[in-house]
Design a protein around this motif. Structure first.
Motif, PDB file in Angstrom:
ATOM      1  N   ASP A 149      -8.890 -21.804 -27.721  1.00 25.25           N
ATOM      2  CA  ASP A 149      -9.322 -21.065 -28.920  1.00 25.25           C
ATOM      3  C   ASP A 149     -10.820 -21.239 -29.199  1.00 25.25           C
ATOM      4  OD1 ASP A 149      -9.091 -23.740 -29.412  1.00 25.25           O
ATOM      5  OD2 ASP A 149      -8.346 -23.524 -31.464  1.00 25.25           O
ATOM      6  N   ARG A 150     -11.534 -21.818 -28.254  1.00 21.74           N
ATOM      7  CA  ARG A 150     -12.974 -22.060 -28.471  1.00 21.74           C
ATOM      8  C   ARG A 150     -13.832 -21.410 -27.372  1.00 21.74           C
ATOM      9  NH1 ARG A 150     -11.390 -23.853 -32.668  1.00 21.74           N
ATOM     10  NH2 ARG A 150     -11.851 -25.862 -33.646  1.00 21.74           N
ATOM     11  N   MET A 151     -13.253 -20.481 -26.635  1.00 19.77           N
ATOM     12  CA  MET A 151     -13.949 -19.967 -25.448  1.00 19.77           C
ATOM     13  C   MET A 151     -15.290 -19.320 -25.738  1.00 19.77           C
ATOM     14  SD  MET A 151     -10.946 -18.452 -23.157  1.00 19.77           S
ATOM     15  CE  MET A 151      -9.463 -19.385 -22.838  1.00 19.77           C
ATOM     16  N   THR A 152     -15.369 -18.610 -26.850  1.00 23.57           N
ATOM     17  CA  THR A 152     -16.614 -17.881 -27.127  1.00 23.57           C
ATOM     18  C   THR A 152     -17.547 -18.673 -28.045  1.00 23.57           C
ATOM     19  OG1 THR A 152     -15.522 -16.762 -28.953  1.00 23.57           O
ATOM     20  CG2 THR A 152     -15.526 -15.623 -26.830  1.00 23.57           C
ATOM     21  N   HIS A 153     -17.138 -19.896 -28.383  1.00 27.02           N
ATOM     22  CA  HIS A 153     -18.003 -20.713 -29.240  1.00 27.02           C
ATOM     23  C   HIS A 153     -19.176 -21.264 -28.437  1.00 27.02           C
ATOM     24  CE1 HIS A 153     -14.628 -20.348 -31.873  1.00 27.02           C
ATOM     25  NE2 HIS A 153     -15.099 -21.188 -32.778  1.00 27.02           N
ATOM     26  N   ARG A 154     -20.321 -21.299 -29.077  1.00 31.05           N
ATOM     27  CA  ARG A 154     -21.461 -21.966 -28.437  1.00 31.05           C
ATOM     28  C   ARG A 154     -21.359 -23.465 -28.685  1.00 31.05           C
ATOM     29  NH1 ARG A 154     -26.591 -18.223 -29.901  1.00 31.05           N
ATOM     30  NH2 ARG A 154     -25.740 -16.259 -29.163  1.00 31.05           N
TER      31      ARG A 154
END
Lengths: 235, 407
Positions: A149-154
């Motif tokens: 659930d954090r794939m697109t987080h920088r």
């Protein structure tokens, strides 16, 4: 090389590393030579987790850098996944790292301008893997380390533990035979560090892991621990 | 691994890194680099627009003119003032032939000659630039010539012996110099020809004529005064045509002529003595220098501050080739973003300059704005990136991987 090392993932035979060894005959001696590692021998079998223990300055990081091909030994021979790393040129060592080694650092070293997925996919970019496959592989690994659930987080939007898990996924991306982890829990609290280590050692099957730490709990995850003191291996 | 694939794959990574920096918490250096390039490209676009405008003001420009037929080798940008240079011959017949071409909507021969005119009533004489045209019932070179006798009697099929009309239209500057007004009579000094001012042009805004001492008369009568009748000479023929084949066809048909298009860039003759050319070159060099300095410095600072990232990439296996592709992409991306902003700023600058010139000095548009300027500006931005990349690459390859990762 000893015969029993033949099938090992990593073989270090009488490895030494001396800094400031070359000195000018004309401009004086400069700094004194410093022996960071002296006649260290070690073998790591495929699937084995080996911890390198020792106080600061004992040569743990130096040994890891030599095995990873980030540095070259002044004496001895290092073989990783069947490749003699000792005498590779800089260019060959870069290619070696890409193909055989996954690196995990204490400070994570994620690129802040890329997403978690982008960071994980970096080794695959260099391998020329097509975009769709890179994306699939990065997502698979992020799921594996519990960051689906954090794939697109920088990185700036991730906690320290999450960043280190991204770094682990990045190290696994190219499916290397060897993972080198230098103080992988050094920047994390105990609980988070333990969770990160579990991710690191889970299902590593035939992949060898060499991790350096001065933390007892971290070293407890290793199958065996090699102790270094003043650049020498002690039993 | 596909050969070269890693270099191509590094390109989108480079673009994402730049965009990521811009939208990240510390966009400072990247923003400054982009603003620097945009300022340089903006200046380039404005000054080049001015140079194009300057080059264009040398011609008798008008909306209805698409091409200028001039003697081969003539600098169309200075044609009105190059009266000592080569001229076209047989212009009346050439004009007729051009008008017979169905692709050509109109063709007008135009000649220029400085003539010393004398107003006996006011005892005033002055050199003014006389422009000779064949009057038509419509605007020629931005001037309504319908007040001149459109039967064009003096030419008389090349005999130059028809009725002398002596009709003259004077710009307000010429009228002031000669102290004339409508219906005044002026004569040619050192000659016996006389002209009568039909009208003082107060509406020559399109050409800025009211500020220049110019008078307009029949081409044949100017040819007679200037001794141009023998070879039927004029300086240029203004052509409006719908087909883009016309210029090459004209050049193929007539020896010793060249055709300039309405495109402003064609007016920038590569002549180091030409002011517009010198302006354009100066602007290009200055902008390139400024842009390269900004991008190289800011990218250098960025890479110095983020050397651990460079070291990390090298540690995980990025080769020199991939690092080059990555840094090149980042540098050129910054330059292109600056270029896009710079072109927009430049166009705004041109609009502002033209608006200012019109309102303060009542001048026509002095800077040209055309789509080719945008292409030129962006091309210059890419060049800035390509030149500036040397320094960031130097920083990149000087980075010691191990030293940075163990710092």
């Amino acid at each position: 090389m000893s015969p029993e090392y033949t099938d090992a993932a990593v073989v270090c035979a009488d490895v030494s590393r001396v800094y400031n060894q070359r000195q000018s005959r004309f401009l004086g001696t400069g700094a004194d030579p410093v022996t960071a590692l002296s006649d260290v021998s070690l073998s790591v079998s495929p699937g084995e987790v080996v911890g390198i223990a020792g106080p600061s300055g004992s040569g743990k990081s130096t040994l890891l850098h030599l095995i990873a091909g980030l540095d070259s030994p002044t004496d001895g021979k290092i073989t990783v996944d069947g490749v003699d790393v000792s005498n590779l040129s800089g260019r060959q060592r870069t290619k070696f790292r890409l193909e055989h080694v996954g690196l995990i650092f204490q400070r994570f070293y994620l690129l802040p301008s890329l997403s978690a997925r982008g960071n994980v996919a970096l080794p695959l970019v260099e391998q020329g893997v097509r975009k769709r496959k890179r994306r699939d592989r990065a997502e698979e690994l992020l799921e594996q380390v519990g960051l689906g659930d954090r794939m697109t987080h920088r990185p700036g939007k991730l906690s320290g533990g999450e960043q280190q898990r991204v770094a682990i996924a990045r190290a696994l991306a190219a499916d290397p035979a060897l993972i080198i982890a230098d103080e992988p829990t050094g920047e994390l609290d105990t609980e988070t560090g333990n969770r990160v280590l579990e991710v690191l050692v889970q299902d590593h099957s035939e992949r060898a892991i060499v991790l350096a730490s001065h933390d007892e709990e971290t070293l407890a995850k290793a199958d065996r621990v090699v102790q270094l003191v003043d650049g020498k291996r002690v039993e | 691994m596909i050969p070269g694939q890693s270099l191509l794959a590094a390109i989108p990574v480079g673009v994402r890194r730049v965009l990521g920096r811009l939208t990240g918490p510390q966009p400072g250096r990247t923003l400054i680099a982009i603003v620097g390039v945009s300022a340089a490209i903006g200046v380039l676009v404005v000054v080049t627009g001015l140079a194009l405008g300057l080059a264009g003001t040398g011609t008798v420009d008008a909306d209805e003119t698409d091409y200028w037929v001039v003697p081969e080798g003539a600098d169309v940008g200075t044609t009105p003032f190059a009266y000592e240079g080569a001229r076209l011959s047989g212009v009346h017949s050439m004009t007729e032939e051009l008008r017979d071409d169905e692709r050509i909507e109109n063709a007008h021969p135009v000649a220029f000659e400085p003539v010393n005119l004398y107003n006996e009533a006011e005892d005033e004489s002055a050199f003014v630039l006389v422009m000779g045209v064949v009057p038509q019932n419509h605007v020629i070179a931005g001037i309504d010539t319908s007040t001149l006798d459109t039967s064009y009697p003096y030419y008389n099929d090349g005999g130059y012996n028809g009725t002398w009309t002596g009709e003259l239209l004077a710009s307000s500057a010429a009228a002031e110099l000669l102290a004339t007004d409508a219906s005044s009579t002026v004569s040619v000094v050192d000659g016996d020809s006389e002209f009568e001012v039909q009208e003082v042009l107060t509406d020559g805004h399109e050409l800025g004529f009211e500020d220049v001492p110019v008078v307009v008369t029949h081409l044949a009568e100017l040819q007679s005064v200037a001794g141009l009748t023998e070879s039927d000479q004029a300086d240029q023929i203004l052509v409006s045509a719908s087909s883009s084949d016309v210029p090459s066809d004209i050049e193929a048909t007539y020896d010793g002529v060249s055709v300039s298009s309405e495109s402003g860039f064609d007016d920038l003759a590569a002549d180091p003595t030409s002011l517009p050319f010198a302006l354009a070159v100066g602007a290009a060099l200055t902008s390139l220098g400024l842009g390269v300095a900004f991008v190289a410095t800011m990218m250098g600072l960025e890479l110095t501050a983020t050397r651990t990232q460079t070291a990390l990439l090298q540690a995980i296996g990025f080769t020199r080739g991939s690092m080059t592709a990555l840094v090149l992409t980042e540098t050129v991306t910054i330059a292109i973003l600056g270029g896009l902003l710079g072109v927009a700023l430049g166009f705004l600058g041109i609009i502002g300059i033209n608006a200012g010139a019109a309102s303060v000095f009542e001048l026509p548009a002095i800077a040209t704005m055309e789509s080719l300027l945008a292409v030129y500006g962006l091309g210059a931005a890419v060049l800035v990136g390509l030149i500036a990349v040397c320094y960031p690459l130097y920083i990149t390859f000087r980075t010691d991987t191990l030293e940075e990762l163990t710092r």
